[in-house]
Write a protein that holds these residues in place. Sequence first.
Motif, short mmCIF file in Angstrom:
data_model
loop_
_atom_site.label_atom_id
_atom_site.label_comp_id
_atom_site.label_asym_id
_atom_site.label_seq_id
_atom_site.Cartn_x
_atom_site.Cartn_y
_atom_site.Cartn_z
N UNK A 298 0.79 -1.30 0.09
CA UNK A 298 -0.32 0.03 0.13
C UNK A 298 0.61 1.21 -0.23
N UNK A 299 1.97 1.15 0.77
CA UNK A 299 2.57 2.47 0.54
C UNK A 299 3.29 2.40 -0.28
N UNK A 300 3.39 1.97 -0.88
CA UNK A 300 5.00 1.57 -1.81
C UNK A 300 4.23 2.39 -3.08
N UNK A 301 2.32 1.94 -3.15
CA UNK A 301 1.71 2.01 -4.39
C UNK A 301 0.86 4.06 -4.35
N UNK A 302 0.46 3.74 -3.28
CA UNK A 302 0.19 5.40 -2.84
C UNK A 302 1.64 6.87 -3.03
N UNK A 303 2.15 6.09 -2.51
CA UNK A 303 3.70 7.19 -2.93
C UNK A 303 3.78 7.50 -4.02
N UNK A 304 3.57 5.94 -4.45
CA UNK A 304 4.50 6.02 -6.21
C UNK A 304 2.84 6.72 -6.92
N UNK A 305 2.06 6.25 -7.07
CA UNK A 305 0.58 6.97 -7.38
C UNK A 305 0.83 8.50 -7.07
N UNK A 306 0.72 8.97 -5.78
CA UNK A 306 0.76 10.53 -5.88
C UNK A 306 1.95 11.61 -6.24
#
Length: 447
Positions: A298-306
């Motif tokens: 989740x953390x990598x996905x959300x920050x990557x998307x942002x």
Amino acid sequence: MKKFSVCIAGGGSTFTPGIVLMLLDNLDKFPIRTIKFYDNDGERQKVIADACEIMLKEQAPDIDFVASTDPEIAFTDIDFVMAHIRVGKYAMREKDEKIPLKYGVVGQETCGPGGIAYGMRSIGGVLELIEFMEKYSPNAWMLNYSNPAAIVAEACRLLKPDSKVINICDMPIGIEERMAQGLGLKSRKDMVVRYFGLNHFGWWTDIRDKDGNDLMPRLKEHVAKYGYGPSPEMLEAAGESQHDDESWKHTFGVVKEFYPLSPDMLPNTYLKYYFMADEVAAHTDPSYTRANMVMDGREKHVFGECQKIVEKGNSEGTTLEIDEHASYIVDLARAIAHNTNERMLLIVENKGAIANFEPTAMVEVPCILGSNGAEPITQGEIPRFQKGLMEQQVAVEKLVAEAWSEKSYTKLWQAITLSKTVPSAKVAKQILDDLIEANKDFWPELG
């Protein structure tokens, strides 16, 4: 219709973009004039805030947006504070989970010693937010869903008894959504529930549809076979959600193992950590716990998307999703703002809601919510089995809040010893001493 000003405390959280998208999706019900982010980690918050600002400009350019690490800027002229902070971030969650596992004890972020450690960090952070709100926007309400909700709620009762704080948790909401899906209902709001317990420690006793038809027999039949997991017929139609990875699938499914303990009620999933503590600990990889899964997922996905949104300057093609579980936050805010007197499951001081239970316990029960706050709905007397379990657990929560307030080593040792997940006072002391070392930058110094 009045437009509201909202401060999201925990602006750097991985859940923040989903909450912003959820607010944008509900502007017809809950109009917003200002959204502010507050976080004490400005660098982490900036990544999330810059992306959210772009999404706001695309979808609702009339909403003012501010992200700040200055509490005066963030908390001035606010109607609601939506608080979901994680003191120590995921790095400390990892320690909460791994330290108890060294001793063969459940390592979990809200249950057992890990939850106690997290609570000792969260209390000071949440109390600080309340003080900011009361200083800069004294008429505002805080909707607090910072974990561990039970310990935080008890600390608020003990140390900020007159504050305008509503303590909430989305886990029962998620379970009720699964119940509704299994019943073929459009929404959990088509159900009227009776429920009692503590946060992450409760039972549904009655569930009916809006016409008064009893839905419990069908639900019990399903839970006895599948827990809260989908039936084979439902699997094909089931959508993805934040709770659909393997660890959550196990949590939802394993309910069938302990449901027969009290087959006239339906249990909260988190009871697995108390009823199956030895099994959970034995089957957890002590080198790769839930915190690692979240950091790698989740953390990598959300920050990557942002970061992608910021680099592109638009959100086209983003995989960030509306946080459906957070939609109840809009219902909460509307109930207070418009005095809708909606029935909602909240964490409140008992004061007789459960007739044969500690009056000052922070219990989770259905309430009527309006402009004056929450009015608990009486659940009557509860059986000895649940009462005994809850008395033990509420004592843990009260001892943690007192240990923080009094800076008491002994009371925190007592709290860990009393947790149903811990086998002995000796093991409790070993875990506590390790946790003190790990949390020296976050906990009060204990004497």
